[in-house]
Design an enzyme around this catalytic site. Structure first.
Site, PDB file in Angstrom:
ATOM      1  N   HIS A 171      34.943  37.554  41.949  1.00 22.43           N
ATOM      2  CA  HIS A 171      35.500  38.523  40.993  1.00 22.43           C
ATOM      3  C   HIS A 171      35.767  37.822  39.656  1.00 22.43           C
ATOM      4  O   HIS A 171      35.404  38.335  38.595  1.00 22.43           O
ATOM      5  CB  HIS A 171      36.782  39.142  41.555  1.00 22.43           C
ATOM      6  CG  HIS A 171      37.560  39.939  40.549  1.00 22.43           C
ATOM      7  ND1 HIS A 171      37.399  41.302  40.394  1.00 22.43           N
ATOM      8  CD2 HIS A 171      38.475  39.559  39.626  1.00 22.43           C
ATOM      9  CE1 HIS A 171      38.194  41.710  39.415  1.00 22.43           C
ATOM     10  NE2 HIS A 171      38.855  40.670  38.928  1.00 22.43           N
ATOM     11  N   GLU A 172      36.393  36.644  39.724  1.00 22.68           N
ATOM     12  CA  GLU A 172      36.675  35.897  38.484  1.00 22.68           C
ATOM     13  C   GLU A 172      35.366  35.449  37.833  1.00 22.68           C
ATOM     14  O   GLU A 172      35.248  35.477  36.602  1.00 22.68           O
ATOM     15  CB  GLU A 172      37.592  34.705  38.768  1.00 22.68           C
ATOM     16  CG  GLU A 172      38.979  35.072  39.324  1.00 22.68           C
ATOM     17  CD  GLU A 172      39.720  36.111  38.497  1.00 22.68           C
ATOM     18  OE1 GLU A 172      39.509  36.177  37.271  1.00 22.68           O
ATOM     19  OE2 GLU A 172      40.497  36.883  39.085  1.00 22.68           O
ATOM     20  N   HIS A 202      31.637  38.005  30.088  1.00 21.20           N
ATOM     21  CA  HIS A 202      31.779  37.279  28.824  1.00 21.20           C
ATOM     22  C   HIS A 202      30.415  36.792  28.336  1.00 21.20           C
ATOM     23  O   HIS A 202      30.055  36.971  27.169  1.00 21.20           O
ATOM     24  CB  HIS A 202      32.740  36.104  29.030  1.00 21.20           C
ATOM     25  CG  HIS A 202      33.156  35.433  27.757  1.00 21.20           C
ATOM     26  ND1 HIS A 202      33.468  34.102  27.692  1.00 21.20           N
ATOM     27  CD2 HIS A 202      33.285  35.916  26.494  1.00 21.20           C
ATOM     28  CE1 HIS A 202      33.780  33.797  26.433  1.00 21.20           C
ATOM     29  NE2 HIS A 202      33.692  34.877  25.698  1.00 21.20           N
TER      30      HIS A 202
HETATM   31 ZN   LIG Z   1      39.938  40.521  37.223  1.00 25.43          ZN
END
Ligand SMILES: [Zn+2]
Length: 225
Positions: free
Chosen positions: A96-97, A104
């Site tokens: 998820h991260e 980005h």
């Molecule tokens: Zn998140």
């Protein structure tokens, strides 16, 4: 008073329920080792490598469920229970991260918007309520109205956070399945953890909207008198 209870208690209960769900899903799936014996850090690194994102560092950070992506430093900071743990929960959270890092790298618009709203929302959360209280206390309704408008930045931030978080989880689930990292039972576990986490952001948005509504209604009532 009745209005206050209606607009604060249900969002509060929703928030507590969401927090409890995250904690219990995390604990349950942290105890379950993943079949490939990959740590969160390894899975995130593999996901980014496959997407040709090679300029993101992965570091360990203290705390539990304190994982985040820092866009200004291009660093994934994973908690110890995720970074070095080969659990099902660690895969979901780490990827998820990594999904945020991928957003980005790809210039995902809502992430940029969310970053731009961090300062206004912080400013709003400190200043709005004192302005509203003080404005109503001295009868300067313009000041109180300004406070409500400033609080709008907090609501906007919470709303923009929703697509950012949903998209990061979607990217994580897709990568874990497409890269053959998880099997079917593990997939259910990843979904449980990430869907529970998503609910905490929904609860935060509901709480912010309710709070805005409360102040706006009080102000409208005040004006009528
Ligand atoms: Zn998140």
């Amino acid at each position: 008073m009745g209005l206050y209870i209606i607009l604060t208690i249900p969002p509060l209960l929703l928030g507590l329920w969401a927090q409890w769900r995250v904690k219990s899903a995390y604990e349950k799936w942290s105890r379950c080792a993943n079949a490939r014996n990959l740590t969160g850090a390894q899975a995130a690194a593999e996901m980014l490598r496959r997407e040709n994102v090679n300029d993101v560092r992965i570091e360990q950070v203290g705390g539990t469920l304190s994982d985040y992506y820092d866009p200004s430093a291009k660093v994934l900071r994973l908690s110890s229970g995720v970074y070095g743990a080969a659990s099902v929960a660690a895969l979901g959270i780490a990827c998820h991260e990594a999904g945020h890092a991928l957003q980005h790298a790809r210039g995902y618009a809502y992430l940029g918007l969310r970053s731009a709203l961090v300062m206004p929302a912080k400013f709003g959360s400190y200043l709005a309520i004192p302005l509203i209280m003080f404005g109503m206390l001295i009868g300067a309704l313009g000041l109180a109205k300004l406070g409500v408008i400033i609080f709008g930045a907090v609501v906007l931030f919470q709303l923009v956070t929703l697509p950012v978080e949903f998209d990061a989880s979607r990217r994580a689930k897709a990568a874990l399945v497409n890269n053959g990292v998880i099997n079917a039972p593990e997939r259910a576990g990843v979904n449980e953890v990430l869907d529970a986490a998503a609910m905490t952001y929904v609860a935060a948005a509901v709480a912010a909207i309710s709070q805005l509504l409360y102040y706006a209604l009080i102000l409208a009532g005040n004006r009528r008198r």
